[in-house]
Scaffold this motif. Structure first.
Motif, PDB file in Angstrom:
ATOM      1  N   ASP A 127       0.829  -1.200   0.000  1.00  7.44           N
ATOM      2  CA  ASP A 127       0.000   0.000   0.000  1.00  7.44           C
ATOM      3  C   ASP A 127       0.869   1.258   0.000  1.00  7.44           C
ATOM      4  O   ASP A 127       2.064   1.213   0.256  1.00  7.44           O
ATOM      5  N   HIS A 128       0.210   2.388  -0.267  1.00 11.74           N
ATOM      6  CA  HIS A 128       0.949   3.613  -0.565  1.00 11.74           C
ATOM      7  C   HIS A 128       1.564   4.278   0.668  1.00 11.74           C
ATOM      8  O   HIS A 128       2.330   5.235   0.533  1.00 11.74           O
ATOM      9  N   SER A 129       1.257   3.765   1.871  1.00  7.49           N
ATOM     10  CA  SER A 129       1.952   4.297   3.052  1.00  7.49           C
ATOM     11  C   SER A 129       3.456   4.081   2.897  1.00  7.49           C
ATOM     12  O   SER A 129       4.266   4.842   3.431  1.00  7.49           O
ATOM     13  N   ILE A 148       6.886  13.391  -8.026  1.00 11.31           N
ATOM     14  CA  ILE A 148       5.709  13.442  -8.892  1.00 11.31           C
ATOM     15  C   ILE A 148       4.806  12.294  -8.454  1.00 11.31           C
ATOM     16  O   ILE A 148       5.206  11.129  -8.491  1.00 11.31           O
ATOM     17  N   TRP A 149       3.621  12.660  -7.971  1.00  8.70           N
ATOM     18  CA  TRP A 149       2.725  11.702  -7.309  1.00  8.70           C
ATOM     19  C   TRP A 149       1.511  11.491  -8.215  1.00  8.70           C
ATOM     20  O   TRP A 149       0.712  12.407  -8.418  1.00  8.70           O
ATOM     21  N   ILE A 150       1.383  10.287  -8.750  1.00  3.13           N
ATOM     22  CA  ILE A 150       0.307   9.967  -9.686  1.00  3.13           C
ATOM     23  C   ILE A 150      -0.732   9.155  -8.930  1.00  3.13           C
ATOM     24  O   ILE A 150      -0.442   8.051  -8.450  1.00  3.13           O
ATOM     25  N   ASP A 151      -1.953   9.678  -8.820  1.00  5.59           N
ATOM     26  CA  ASP A 151      -2.916   9.065  -7.895  1.00  5.59           C
ATOM     27  C   ASP A 151      -4.308   9.641  -8.145  1.00  5.59           C
ATOM     28  O   ASP A 151      -4.448  10.793  -8.573  1.00  5.59           O
ATOM     29  N   ALA A 152      -5.324   8.844  -7.823  1.00  2.46           N
ATOM     30  CA  ALA A 152      -6.685   9.392  -7.745  1.00  2.46           C
ATOM     31  C   ALA A 152      -6.852  10.216  -6.474  1.00  2.46           C
ATOM     32  O   ALA A 152      -7.727  11.075  -6.396  1.00  2.46           O
ATOM     33  N   ALA A 154      -5.128  12.265  -2.827  1.00  2.00           N
ATOM     34  CA  ALA A 154      -4.022  13.165  -2.471  1.00  2.00           C
ATOM     35  C   ALA A 154      -3.104  12.572  -1.400  1.00  2.00           C
ATOM     36  O   ALA A 154      -1.967  13.022  -1.235  1.00  2.00           O
ATOM     37  N   ASP A 155      -3.594  11.577  -0.638  1.00  3.07           N
ATOM     38  CA  ASP A 155      -2.768  10.890   0.369  1.00  3.07           C
ATOM     39  C   ASP A 155      -2.022  11.862   1.273  1.00  3.07           C
ATOM     40  O   ASP A 155      -0.862  11.640   1.643  1.00  3.07           O
ATOM     41  N   ILE A 156      -2.704  12.933   1.657  1.00  5.52           N
ATOM     42  CA  ILE A 156      -2.052  13.980   2.455  1.00  5.52           C
ATOM     43  C   ILE A 156      -2.853  14.294   3.714  1.00  5.52           C
ATOM     44  O   ILE A 156      -2.655  15.335   4.354  1.00  5.52           O
ATOM     45  N   PHE A 260       3.802   6.132  -8.205  1.00  4.18           N
ATOM     46  CA  PHE A 260       2.641   5.829  -9.048  1.00  4.18           C
ATOM     47  C   PHE A 260       1.701   4.896  -8.303  1.00  4.18           C
ATOM     48  O   PHE A 260       2.035   3.740  -8.052  1.00  4.18           O
ATOM     49  N   ASP A 261       0.531   5.404  -7.929  1.00  6.91           N
ATOM     50  CA  ASP A 261      -0.535   4.586  -7.357  1.00  6.91           C
ATOM     51  C   ASP A 261      -1.368   4.085  -8.538  1.00  6.91           C
ATOM     52  O   ASP A 261      -1.889   4.883  -9.330  1.00  6.91           O
ATOM     53  N   VAL A 262      -1.497   2.764  -8.646  1.00 10.28           N
ATOM     54  CA  VAL A 262      -2.152   2.207  -9.828  1.00 10.28           C
ATOM     55  C   VAL A 262      -3.619   2.661  -9.917  1.00 10.28           C
ATOM     56  O   VAL A 262      -4.214   2.627 -11.002  1.00 10.28           O
TER      57      VAL A 262
HETATM   58 MN   LIG Z   1      -2.100   6.556  -3.174  1.00 12.82          MN
END
Ligand SMILES: [Mn+2]
Ligand SMILES: NC(=[NH2+])NCCC[C@H](N)C(=O)O
Ligand SMILES: [Mn+2]
Length: 337
Positions: A127-129, A148-152, A154-156, A260-262
């Motif tokens: 997972d993206h953590s 560069i964060w590619i994602d649906a 924001a994970d912030i 890159f988050d798929v």
């Molecule tokens: Mn993510």
């Protein structure tokens, strides 16, 4: 490690280090820990070698050694003596913070070590953590790196803003140091003190379309550059990537970490992921991003996260794993012609 100056990317890496990170502790759905195994079984290592890279693969990171800590600190337990501050209450809502902190810390060291040996770490999640670890590792080796964060998503989320308590929705709040400082050395928050600091102006997003209300406020408050799917529709992916690079890398001299988050891809392209959101990047838009970042010659680290082979049917899993492999190949130089 002193033989490499910390920002020397004059000779870009010719060796890729693939790190399998079978970790799911940053979110509740089982199976995302099987992502890296599936990607490797699909032939990713050979595929990268065929692009001309030397590949180091030291197996999947062993997290069994990480003793499972208590899920969270009890503040609303039976004792009135427990101080129920807003901070404690917020920390108590986090899912497995000690485990996530410990795992990411070891991932940071592994990524750092590979990067300092001049290798390009490719981290397969999980997972993206985990990106808290990978990006910290990159920043230790290249202190001027941008992300560069590619994602649906924001994970912030911060410890205060998170609705779910899932730390895969929070890694950037730790990297940007948006959470309060640990009140004491034995606070759960102190377990994240090792996380490197990424300045907000060295982060850019592409693909956003499911951003929590609190996250929108954070993005605004810290002036964080984000290209949503609306921007992709308006400008086209070519222009968006150019604008993203202009923001985080105006002189085209900073090392780039691509996370890159798929789930940035549309669920019709990558269905097997834990938090799918419709209206995502097409197959080509996703690959274009990777190709364009490769063309900069500045890529020093890559994450491919959130492939969950336990979700959806066998054909969806095959499709998601296959697209995961091809995104990695594009970022590492595969071209169409
Ligand atoms: Mn993510
Ligand atoms: N890496 C991801 N897929 N993150 C999804 C995060 C979803 C939501 N914003 C949360 O905080 O839980
Ligand atoms: Mn996501």
């Amino acid at each position: 490690m002193s033989s490499m100056s910390s920002n020397n990317i004059l000779s870009s890496p010719k060796t890729v280090a693939i790190l399998g990170c079978p970790f799911s502790g940053g979110q509740p759905k089982p199976g995302v820990d099987k992502g890296p195994i599936h990607l490797v079984q699909a032939g990713l290592i050979n595929q990268v070698e065929e692009l001309g890279w030397h590949v180091v693969f030291d197996g999947h990171h062993q997290f069994e050694d990480v003793s499972p800590p208590p899920n969270s600190i009890q503040v609303n337990g039976t004792s009135d003596a427990v101080v129920d501050t807003a901070l404690d209450a917020s920390i108590a809502r986090l899912r497995s913070p000690l485990l996530v902190a410990q795992v990411c810390k070891s991932v940071a060291s592994a990524v750092q070590a590979h990067a300092e040996m001049g290798r390009l770490p490719v981290t397969l999640g999980g997972d993206h953590s985990l990106a808290m670890g990978t990006i910290s590792g990159t920043l230790r080796a290249y202190d001027q790196a941008c992300v560069i964060w590619i994602d649906a998503h924001a994970d912030i989320n911060t410890i205060y803003s998170t609705d779910t308590g899932n730390i895969h929705g929070m890694p950037l709040s730790f990297l940007l140091k948006l959470n309060p400082p640990a009140p004491s050395p034995d606070s759960v928050l102190a377990k994240f003190d090792w996380v490197s600091h990424l300045p907000a102006e060295r982060l850019v997003y592409i693909g956003l379309r499911d951003v929590d209300k609190g996250e929108k406020e954070i993005l605004k408050k810290h002036n964080i550059k984000a290209f949503s799917m609306h921007d992709v529709d308006r400008y086209g992916i070519g222009k968006v990537v150019e604008m993203a690079l202009d923001h985080v890398n105006p002189q085209r001299d900073r090392p780039i970490h691509l996370s890159f988050d798929v789930d940035a891809l549309d669920p019709s392209v990558a269905p097997s992921t834990g938090t799918p959101v419709r209206g995502g990047l097409t197959f080509r838009e996703g690959h274009y991003i990777c190709e364009a970042i490769h063309e900069t010659g500045l890529l020093v680290a890559l994450d491919l996260m959130e492939v969950n082979p336990a979700l959806e049917d066998a054909e969806s899993v095959r499709q998601t794993v296959t697209v995961g492999c091809s995104l990695v190949r594009s970022a590492l130089g595969e071209t169409l012609l």
